[in-house]
Scaffold this motif. Structure first.
Motif, PDB file in Angstrom:
ATOM      1  N   ALA A  27       0.836  -1.207   0.000  1.00 24.30           N
ATOM      2  CA  ALA A  27       0.000   0.000   0.000  1.00 24.30           C
ATOM      3  C   ALA A  27       0.872   1.259   0.000  1.00 24.30           C
ATOM      4  O   ALA A  27       0.561   2.233  -0.697  1.00 24.30           O
ATOM      5  CB  ALA A  27      -0.930  -0.007   1.210  1.00 24.30           C
ATOM      6  N   GLU A  28       1.957   1.238   0.761  1.00 25.03           N
ATOM      7  CA  GLU A  28       2.863   2.394   0.777  1.00 25.03           C
ATOM      8  C   GLU A  28       3.544   2.572  -0.582  1.00 25.03           C
ATOM      9  O   GLU A  28       3.771   3.708  -1.014  1.00 25.03           O
ATOM     10  CB  GLU A  28       3.894   2.242   1.886  1.00 25.03           C
ATOM     11  N   LEU A  29       3.854   1.482  -1.250  1.00 28.99           N
ATOM     12  CA  LEU A  29       4.424   1.582  -2.599  1.00 28.99           C
ATOM     13  C   LEU A  29       3.418   2.178  -3.579  1.00 28.99           C
ATOM     14  O   LEU A  29       3.794   2.926  -4.485  1.00 28.99           O
ATOM     15  CB  LEU A  29       4.907   0.214  -3.084  1.00 28.99           C
ATOM     16  N   ASP A  30       2.128   1.864  -3.394  1.00 26.03           N
ATOM     17  CA  ASP A  30       1.080   2.449  -4.241  1.00 26.03           C
ATOM     18  C   ASP A  30       1.005   3.964  -4.042  1.00 26.03           C
ATOM     19  O   ASP A  30       0.809   4.714  -4.997  1.00 26.03           O
ATOM     20  CB  ASP A  30      -0.277   1.814  -3.939  1.00 26.03           C
ATOM     21  N   VAL A  31       1.154   4.411  -2.794  1.00 22.71           N
ATOM     22  CA  VAL A  31       1.157   5.859  -2.526  1.00 22.71           C
ATOM     23  C   VAL A  31       2.350   6.504  -3.221  1.00 22.71           C
ATOM     24  O   VAL A  31       2.216   7.551  -3.868  1.00 22.71           O
ATOM     25  CB  VAL A  31       1.183   6.158  -1.010  1.00 22.71           C
ATOM     26  N   LEU A  32       3.494   5.891  -3.095  1.00 26.47           N
ATOM     27  CA  LEU A  32       4.695   6.432  -3.737  1.00 26.47           C
ATOM     28  C   LEU A  32       4.509   6.521  -5.249  1.00 26.47           C
ATOM     29  O   LEU A  32       4.845   7.540  -5.868  1.00 26.47           O
ATOM     30  CB  LEU A  32       5.908   5.561  -3.404  1.00 26.47           C
ATOM     31  N   ASP A  33       3.950   5.493  -5.832  1.00 26.67           N
ATOM     32  CA  ASP A  33       3.711   5.491  -7.277  1.00 26.67           C
ATOM     33  C   ASP A  33       2.738   6.605  -7.672  1.00 26.67           C
ATOM     34  O   ASP A  33       2.951   7.292  -8.680  1.00 26.67           O
ATOM     35  CB  ASP A  33       3.170   4.121  -7.700  1.00 26.67           C
ATOM     36  N   ALA A  34       1.692   6.807  -6.880  1.00 28.53           N
ATOM     37  CA  ALA A  34       0.727   7.874  -7.169  1.00 28.53           C
ATOM     38  C   ALA A  34       1.387   9.249  -7.034  1.00 28.53           C
ATOM     39  O   ALA A  34       1.123  10.151  -7.842  1.00 28.53           O
ATOM     40  CB  ALA A  34      -0.478   7.763  -6.238  1.00 28.53           C
ATOM     41  N   GLU A  35       2.249   9.409  -6.028  1.00 26.67           N
ATOM     42  CA  GLU A  35       2.942  10.689  -5.861  1.00 26.67           C
ATOM     43  C   GLU A  35       3.897  10.961  -7.023  1.00 26.67           C
ATOM     44  O   GLU A  35       3.995  12.102  -7.485  1.00 26.67           O
ATOM     45  CB  GLU A  35       3.696  10.696  -4.537  1.00 26.67           C
ATOM     46  N   ILE A  36       4.568   9.938  -7.481  1.00 25.49           N
ATOM     47  CA  ILE A  36       5.461  10.101  -8.639  1.00 25.49           C
ATOM     48  C   ILE A  36       4.656  10.508  -9.865  1.00 25.49           C
ATOM     49  O   ILE A  36       5.073  11.381 -10.634  1.00 25.49           O
ATOM     50  CB  ILE A  36       6.268   8.819  -8.890  1.00 25.49           C
ATOM     51  N   SER A  37       3.482   9.905 -10.034  1.00 31.72           N
ATOM     52  CA  SER A  37       2.618  10.270 -11.167  1.00 31.72           C
ATOM     53  C   SER A  37       2.204  11.734 -11.092  1.00 31.72           C
ATOM     54  O   SER A  37       2.124  12.422 -12.117  1.00 31.72           O
ATOM     55  CB  SER A  37       1.373   9.387 -11.189  1.00 31.72           C
ATOM     56  N   LEU A  38       1.944  12.221  -9.870  1.00 30.79           N
ATOM     57  CA  LEU A  38       1.587  13.633  -9.711  1.00 30.79           C
ATOM     58  C   LEU A  38       2.740  14.542 -10.101  1.00 30.79           C
ATOM     59  O   LEU A  38       2.539  15.583 -10.731  1.00 30.79           O
ATOM     60  CB  LEU A  38       1.181  13.923  -8.266  1.00 30.79           C
ATOM     61  N   ILE A  39       3.940  14.147  -9.732  1.00 32.59           N
ATOM     62  CA  ILE A  39       5.116  14.950 -10.086  1.00 32.59           C
ATOM     63  C   ILE A  39       5.284  15.009 -11.596  1.00 32.59           C
ATOM     64  O   ILE A  39       5.513  16.075 -12.173  1.00 32.59           O
ATOM     65  CB  ILE A  39       6.380  14.390  -9.404  1.00 32.59           C
TER      66      ILE A  39
ATOM     67  N   ALA B 199       2.988  14.585 -13.787  1.00 31.79           N
ATOM     68  CA  ALA B 199       1.845  15.275 -14.394  1.00 31.79           C
ATOM     69  C   ALA B 199       2.066  16.780 -14.457  1.00 31.79           C
ATOM     70  O   ALA B 199       1.499  17.459 -15.313  1.00 31.79           O
ATOM     71  CB  ALA B 199       0.575  14.954 -13.609  1.00 31.79           C
ATOM     72  N   GLU B 200       2.892  17.313 -13.557  1.00 33.67           N
ATOM     73  CA  GLU B 200       3.193  18.747 -13.569  1.00 33.67           C
ATOM     74  C   GLU B 200       3.802  19.174 -14.900  1.00 33.67           C
ATOM     75  O   GLU B 200       3.610  20.293 -15.352  1.00 33.67           O
ATOM     76  CB  GLU B 200       4.141  19.106 -12.422  1.00 33.67           C
ATOM     77  N   ASP B 201       4.537  18.270 -15.540  1.00 32.55           N
ATOM     78  CA  ASP B 201       5.165  18.585 -16.820  1.00 32.55           C
ATOM     79  C   ASP B 201       4.174  18.542 -17.987  1.00 32.55           C
ATOM     80  O   ASP B 201       4.508  18.940 -19.098  1.00 32.55           O
ATOM     81  CB  ASP B 201       6.302  17.593 -17.110  1.00 32.55           C
ATOM     82  N   HIS B 202       2.975  18.026 -17.727  1.00 33.60           N
ATOM     83  CA  HIS B 202       1.993  17.857 -18.804  1.00 33.60           C
ATOM     84  C   HIS B 202       0.682  18.560 -18.478  1.00 33.60           C
ATOM     85  O   HIS B 202      -0.401  18.033 -18.722  1.00 33.60           O
ATOM     86  CB  HIS B 202       1.742  16.365 -19.043  1.00 33.60           C
ATOM     87  N   GLY B 203       0.782  19.742 -17.910  1.00 29.87           N
ATOM     88  CA  GLY B 203      -0.419  20.528 -17.659  1.00 29.87           C
ATOM     89  C   GLY B 203      -1.001  20.361 -16.271  1.00 29.87           C
ATOM     90  O   GLY B 203      -2.057  20.906 -15.980  1.00 29.87           O
ATOM     91  N   GLY B 204      -0.381  19.623 -15.433  1.00 29.72           N
ATOM     92  CA  GLY B 204      -0.862  19.456 -14.060  1.00 29.72           C
ATOM     93  C   GLY B 204      -1.641  18.178 -13.869  1.00 29.72           C
ATOM     94  O   GLY B 204      -2.124  17.576 -14.831  1.00 29.72           O
ATOM     95  N   PRO B 205      -1.760  17.775 -12.623  1.00 30.58           N
ATOM     96  CA  PRO B 205      -2.468  16.531 -12.335  1.00 30.58           C
ATOM     97  C   PRO B 205      -3.965  16.651 -12.628  1.00 30.58           C
ATOM     98  O   PRO B 205      -4.571  17.703 -12.417  1.00 30.58           O
ATOM     99  CB  PRO B 205      -2.228  16.293 -10.850  1.00 30.58           C
ATOM    100  N   SER B 206      -4.524  15.578 -13.087  1.00 28.28           N
ATOM    101  CA  SER B 206      -5.958  15.537 -13.376  1.00 28.28           C
ATOM    102  C   SER B 206      -6.703  15.118 -12.105  1.00 28.28           C
ATOM    103  O   SER B 206      -6.103  14.624 -11.150  1.00 28.28           O
ATOM    104  CB  SER B 206      -6.231  14.527 -14.491  1.00 28.28           C
ATOM    105  N   PRO B 207      -8.012  15.276 -12.101  1.00 21.84           N
ATOM    106  CA  PRO B 207      -8.791  14.786 -10.955  1.00 21.84           C
ATOM    107  C   PRO B 207      -8.585  13.279 -10.724  1.00 21.84           C
ATOM    108  O   PRO B 207      -8.596  12.822  -9.589  1.00 21.84           O
ATOM    109  CB  PRO B 207     -10.234  15.091 -11.344  1.00 21.84           C
TER     110      PRO B 207
END
Length: 82
Positions: free
Chosen positions: A29-41, A43-51
């Motif tokens: 579960a903690e690895l899933d959080v890390l993966d989601a946080e990396i995706s957010l980072i 996403a900043e390069d592509h217009g920002g994170p989506s909902p």
């Protein structure tokens, strides 16, 4: 002055493996959080994170909370049984 380190066992013991097995849902579960946080980072390069990106993070954080509560319950139950 050089400090001496304790020797490291060549392989994990059965107790070590059992502890990892018990904690694995929380680790995953903690690895899933890390993966989601990396995706957010990224996403900043592509217009920002989506909902959807934020939703993924919230769900991953909820899984960590559930896994931690479950682990605490199982640990407490095991200690009571002993």
């Amino acid at each position: 002055m050089r400090k001496h380190l304790a020797p490291v066992a060549a392989a994990p013991t059965a107790a070590d493996l059992a502890a990892i097995e018990t904690e694995w849902p929380l680790i995953a579960a903690e690895l899933d959080v890390l993966d989601a946080e990396i995706s957010l980072i990224y996403a900043e390069d592509h217009g920002g994170p989506s909902p959807l990106d934020w939703r993924r993070l919230r769900r991953a954080e909820a899984r960590v909370t559930r896994a931690a509560a479950d682990l605490a319950t199982r640990t407490t139950d095991t200690r009571r049984a002993a």
